[in-house]
Scaffold this motif. Structure first.
Motif, PDB file in Angstrom:
ATOM      1  N   UNK A  65       0.710  -1.223   0.145  1.00 16.22           N
ATOM      2  CA  UNK A  65       0.022  -0.067   0.061  1.00 16.22           C
ATOM      3  C   UNK A  65       0.872   1.176   0.027  1.00 16.22           C
ATOM      4  N   UNK A  66       2.070   1.153   0.706  1.00 13.83           N
ATOM      5  CA  UNK A  66       3.009   2.317   0.607  1.00 13.83           C
ATOM      6  C   UNK A  66       4.330   1.913   1.044  1.00 13.83           C
ATOM      7  N   UNK A  67       5.343   2.331   0.387  1.00 12.85           N
ATOM      8  CA  UNK A  67       6.633   1.748   0.447  1.00 12.85           C
ATOM      9  C   UNK A  67       7.191   1.927   1.925  1.00 12.85           C
ATOM     10  N   UNK A  68       6.564   3.111   2.478  1.00 11.21           N
ATOM     11  CA  UNK A  68       7.101   3.046   3.945  1.00 11.21           C
ATOM     12  C   UNK A  68       6.640   2.438   4.836  1.00 11.21           C
ATOM     13  N   UNK A  69       5.459   1.621   4.587  1.00  7.81           N
ATOM     14  CA  UNK A  69       4.874   0.699   5.505  1.00  7.81           C
ATOM     15  C   UNK A  69       5.102  -0.674   4.984  1.00  7.81           C
ATOM     16  N   UNK A  70       5.347  -0.920   3.755  1.00  7.33           N
ATOM     17  CA  UNK A  70       5.319  -2.394   3.309  1.00  7.33           C
ATOM     18  C   UNK A  70       6.315  -3.444   3.791  1.00  7.33           C
ATOM     19  N   UNK A  71       7.310  -2.765   4.615  1.00  4.88           N
ATOM     20  CA  UNK A  71       8.158  -3.882   5.148  1.00  4.88           C
ATOM     21  C   UNK A  71       7.641  -4.433   6.232  1.00  4.88           C
ATOM     22  N   UNK A  72       6.240  -3.789   6.889  1.00  5.17           N
ATOM     23  CA  UNK A  72       5.927  -4.492   8.046  1.00  5.17           C
ATOM     24  C   UNK A  72       4.476  -5.024   8.069  1.00  5.17           C
ATOM     25  N   UNK A  73       4.023  -5.922   8.579  1.00  2.00           N
ATOM     26  CA  UNK A  73       2.771  -6.508   8.424  1.00  2.00           C
ATOM     27  C   UNK A  73       1.601  -5.445   9.287  1.00  2.00           C
ATOM     28  N   UNK A  74       0.545  -5.666   8.800  1.00  2.00           N
ATOM     29  CA  UNK A  74      -0.601  -4.840   9.701  1.00  2.00           C
ATOM     30  C   UNK A  74      -1.622  -4.343   8.889  1.00  2.00           C
ATOM     31  N   UNK A  75      -2.021  -5.164   7.718  1.00  2.00           N
ATOM     32  CA  UNK A  75      -3.230  -4.940   7.044  1.00  2.00           C
ATOM     33  C   UNK A  75      -4.344  -6.173   7.284  1.00  2.00           C
ATOM     34  N   UNK A  76      -4.021  -7.232   7.456  1.00  2.00           N
ATOM     35  CA  UNK A  76      -4.860  -8.269   7.769  1.00  2.00           C
ATOM     36  C   UNK A  76      -5.993  -8.263   6.926  1.00  2.00           C
ATOM     37  N   UNK A  77      -5.774  -9.009   5.717  1.00  2.00           N
ATOM     38  CA  UNK A  77      -6.790  -9.139   4.695  1.00  2.00           C
ATOM     39  C   UNK A  77      -7.860  -9.965   5.185  1.00  2.00           C
TER      40      UNK A  77
END
Length: 922
Positions: free
Chosen positions: A356-368
């Motif tokens: 969703x955004x390069x600054x966030x993508x290294x971490x998990x946190x979406x929970x599809x």
């Protein structure tokens, strides 16, 4: 004079050069970090996390936790399913009818629970509903608002069924039974079961291919938990295991161990086909034709971190060739080429990474979680349970095209039947705009009640399918709701570094104390320097206790005064140590638990984001039965432990510290499992197990075997004696140095029913016991040699038992230690993510997930000028709680003078003997 000036100049240059050079860093922090929680349905609401929600389209509020959703074939109605509640929505008017209604005119259809499954019949009025714990399917008329028939899943050798997801397949129903790990086929003309097909563990999601030939079952269970050998209903008090027999995902958990004189069976491998997988059933033969493991597997490595959590495949949508599976833990979608299954072709055709955004993508946190596929199979809509958005996925390129803002915790998404420019998206969210206040002078009680789980309504959104321009606007809105880049200058002085591993902090030891179920106002609402409501401070100082008999429901700790209540105690100090610590050190009046109840709270506070299984399971009534023949009935359904089914991809706090070689020790966390034996005599570990449940591997060897965790029958005073004894033996008199991180659970402010024979005549007595324990811990720690480099964090795991005039999630956060400001109140918006970020930054540990990464930075709590004065504990009102009486059943004395003296320091004779013993060993 000339030489003196030269010396001063050199000294000044040296002094200036010795100062750390300020550095500027870019941090990510929540946008609401300077705001209190609020609900603004016409603008933007501030959640307990500090994130905003601004749902797109038209939004109405419905009952909390809608985990099931179905649209009528003609697209005119929607039905959402909640625990024991059904909501019928007329889509044209966007008008909702709650069944039962609050006025009592429409009777309940689901009196005994529900879970996930709802499907419309072709007549556009009849719906089939999961009756959850009762193991039935209910047939409901949405015109008449009444149940017209039901079908039981029990029979033919199956008992204790639990109805999960379901769907209509022509003249039959396909139904998942999560208790018996099976797919059930029901002939609707006869209301009879025609087949029971084995599935993997805890079947959760169900879908069917367009040609109606194949059914797909997503299994979220990891293990089948066995009963402890030798335990019966009559001997469990003595035969239950005193401590978990092994850690998860180990040789011992796979093969079993010899413990307490018995052979304890193992759980097997987490990589077997039955565990977290997708099974395909041929509906012509009622046979399983494929078993696919989706997502990232336990034991794999991701950026030098070992994967400890299974993929948690939870939902499936099926196109003409491919089936798409949402893997909650991995933030991705697996693609199954089901047309090639059984013909030697590939089963897994690829993965869609939800970036969703390069600054966030290294971490998990979406929970599809929930998904919907367009008729042309080019676009996939995915609800992101932990990101408050729907992801719009471009299937041909396997990329995220954009994001659509939702309410808090989106669960399901559906597309209107008609394609084209008029097509609509319908989205349900579990927590909507949040809870808001549930008490106070200006609060008006709503019809749904004031308990946090009732006042916090879900949302139903109707959103026109956005074009590219609108989607770009929505995407920016979602990201702006979630975080902001914040430039922070670090002068090297604040004990809380701006980011992990940027520099050393003078704080070397953190003690993390978690308690149970209290809000800010009911404990600290009287403090004049903060945003409190003193009328709600029922556990403060100088309060009146009106009734000797609590009216609490179960063990939630909720009480209400009834007409005619008798005044029993006046001007009582219930929690004087909490008030004293707040005044002497620092506290927040803007801290919120992300959790509603313990099952969420013990996840959040230990750095684990609750997944879809935790959320749905917590929102549904379910009977745990260790003696049942149905293996799913032995599932933990934990309220104070993190189960293997719940583990995040690379774990949480424990695993982060283990990876980074941060020494740790645990007093009482991670011990509360379903079926625990919790008696006043269960004092060694607080609880005993009748079913075999493992602990997380990273904390198992570092957990005290002599500390009573959650069990309100055990006094907190007993726990403090256990803590002081082990602390002294290990880290004061012993050879070991105090670990960098210590957790401790002091749970009795959860509250329970009055037990006057055990020194708890009132609900308030449990609070006073808890308060004295908190005071004693600080009194003890501040007199140890470690105090000079220590930070003590005191908070609650959840706020469910209380009321607050700002928000039902607002709770207690106290900080104490030499580097904590004295007499300070922080107004910075804080949550568990903020607390975790604080600990990670101080101890030099990289962030684990997006909540840590984007949380507010609580540097305002700290000072670079340490004050080493110790804390002096005070006694609560003896009329409310007498610690001497509480310890009598254990034949232990409560020696206040000894407590006031503090810990036993090093004994010279002992140290001399130890010195020569070590010399002799050389």
């Amino acid at each position: 004079m000339k030489h003196l000036l030269h010396f001063l100049l050199l000294f000044t240059c040296f002094h200036v050069s010795a100062q750390p050079k300020p550095k500027t860093y870019t941090t990510l922090q929540v946008p609401g970090r300077a705001e209190f929680c609020r609900i603004d349905t016409g603008g933007r609401s501030v959640l307990p996390s500090g994130r905003y929600v601004t749902p797109a389209g038209k939004t109405i509020r419905i009952t909390n936790d809608p985990f099931g959703l179905a649209l009528s074939p003609n697209g005119q109605r929607a039905v959402s399913l909640h625990d024991g509640v059904l909501t019928v929505v007329k889509l044209k008017e966007l008008a909702a009818t709650r069944i039962p209604d609050y006025a009592g005119k429409i009777p309940a259809a689901l009196k005994e629970g529900s879970f996930l499954g709802v499907a419309f019949a072709p007549d556009n009025r009849t719906v089939y509903l999961s009756n959850g714990d009762k193991g039935r399917v209910l047939i409901f008329d949405t015109d008449q608002h009444q149940t017209i028939d039901s079908v039981a899943l029990d029979g033919n050798g199956y008992t204790d069924s639990f109805t999960s997801d379901l769907l209509l397949n022509g003249s039959e129903l396909l139904v998942l039974d999560r208790a018996n790990f099976r797919l059930v086929r029901i002939d609707l003309s006869t209301k009879r079961i025609t087949a029971s097909i084995p599935t993997g563990r805890q079947p959760f999601g169900l879908a069917i291919s367009p040609d109606k030939k194949l059914a797909f079952v997503a299994n979220v269970g990891l293990y089948a938990y066995p009963k402890v050998p030798g335990v019966t209903k009559t001997n469990k008090d003595t035969m239950a295991l005193k401590f978990p027999p092994y850690a998860a995902h180990t040789k011992e958990s796979a093969e079993g161990v010899e413990v307490e004189g018995r052979r304890i069976p193992g759980l097997g491998s987490p990589l077997v086909d039955e565990a977290m997988s997708v099974w395909t059933v041929d509906l012509n033969t009622s046979k399983v034709v494929s078993k696919v493991k989706t997502g990232v597997q336990i034991g794999e490595m991701i950026e030098e971190a070992e994967v400890v959590g299974g993929a948690s495949p939870n939902s499936v949508v099926v196109g003409s060739r491919y089936a798409y599976v949402s893997n909650a833990t991995n933030d991705n979608i697996s693609i199954i080429d089901y047309k090639s299954v059984g013909r030697g072709g590939k089963k897994l055709a690829g993965t869609i990474q939800l970036r969703v955004k390069s600054t966030l993508d290294r971490y998990r946190g979406l929970m599809p979680f929930g998904m919907a596929l367009t008729n042309d199979e080019k676009t996939l809509y995915v609800t992101l349970l932990a990101f408050n958005a729907v992801a719009v996925v471009d299937v041909p390129t396997r990329t995220v095209r954009g994001l659509i803002p939702t309410g808090w915790g989106p669960t399901r998404v559906a597309l209107s039947p008609s394609a084209g420019p008029e097509q609509m998206l319908y989205v349900t969210s579990a927590r909507g705009y949040g809870a808001g206040p549930n008490g106070g002078a200006t609060f008006v009680k709503p019809p749904q009640g004031t308990y946090i789980g009732d006042i916090q309504l879900g949302t139903f959104q109707a959103i026109p399918v956005p074009d590219a321009a609108q989607l770009a606007i929505y995407t920016k809105q979602v990201l702006d709701n979630t975080y902001q880049p914040v430039m922070v200058t670090d002068d090297g002085r604040n004990p809380l570094p701006v980011l992990p591993k940027t520099r050393q902090s003078p704080i070397k030891h953190i003690v993390y104390i978690t308690k149970e179920n209290r809000t800010y106002d009911e404990v600290l609402g009287q403090l004049p320097s903060a945003n409190g409501d003193s009328t709600l401070a029922r556990f403060g100082v100088g309060v009146t206790i009106k009734s000797r008999i609590s009216t609490s429901r179960g063990t939630s700790g909720r009480t209400t005064d009834r007409p005619g209540d008798t005044v029993r105690v006046t001007n009582a100090d219930i929690m004087p140590n909490h008030v004293r610590v707040a005044k002497q050190f620092a506290f927040s009046d803007n801290f919120y638990c992300d959790s509603d109840a313990s099952i969420h709270g013990h996840h959040w506070m230990l750095g684990t984001i609750p997944n879809e299984w935790v959320e749905a399971n917590a929102a549904s009534a379910g009977r745990f039965d260790p003696d049942s023949k149905a293996p799913g009935r032995r599932f933990p359904k934990a309220s104070g432990a993190i189960d293997p089914e719940d583990y995040n991809e690379i774990g949480g706090l424990w695993e982060a510290f283990e990876r980074n070689k941060v020494s740790l020790y645990n007093f009482g966390q991670a011990n509360e499992y379903a079926g625990n034996v919790e008696e006043w005599t269960t004092t060694q570990f607080g609880a005993a197990q009748s079913v075999v449940f493992p602990m997380p591997k990273a904390v198992y060897p570092h957990t005290s075997r002599d500390f009573a965790g959650y069990n309100t029958n055990v006094p907190d005073q007993y726990r403090i004696e256990q803590f002081e004894r082990e602390f002294t033996a290990k880290w004061i008199k012993g050879k070991q140095t105090m670990p960098q991180f210590v957790t401790m659970q002091i749970p009795n402010d959860h509250g329970a029913g009055p037990r006057p024979d055990f020194a708890y005549p009132y609900l308030h007595s449990y609070m006073a016991d808890n308060d004295l324990a908190v005071g004693r811990v600080l009194h003890f720690l501040s007199r140890t040699k470690y105090w000079k480099n220590m930070l003590v964090i005191i908070t609650e795991d959840d706020p469910q038992g209380g009321v607050d005039h700002i928000d039902a999630h607002r709770s207690v956060l106290l900080l104490a230690g030499p580097y904590v400001k004295r007499g300070y109140v922080s107004h910075t918006h804080a949550n568990f993510g903020s607390v975790l970020k604080m600990m990670y930054n101080i101890l030099g540990v990289p962030y684990v997930n997006q909540y840590d990464q984007t949380a507010s930075l609580l540097q305002d709590f700290f000072t670079d000028k340490p004050d080493f004065r110790p804390y002096d504990a005070v006694l609560p009102d003896v009329r409310v709680f007498d610690p001497k009486a509480a310890m009598k059943p254990y034949k232990k004395t409560f020696d206040w003078r000894k407590i006031q003296k503090g810990p036993e320091m090093d004994d010279r004779a002992d140290q001399r003997a130890e010195h020569y013993r070590q010399q002799d060993e050389k």
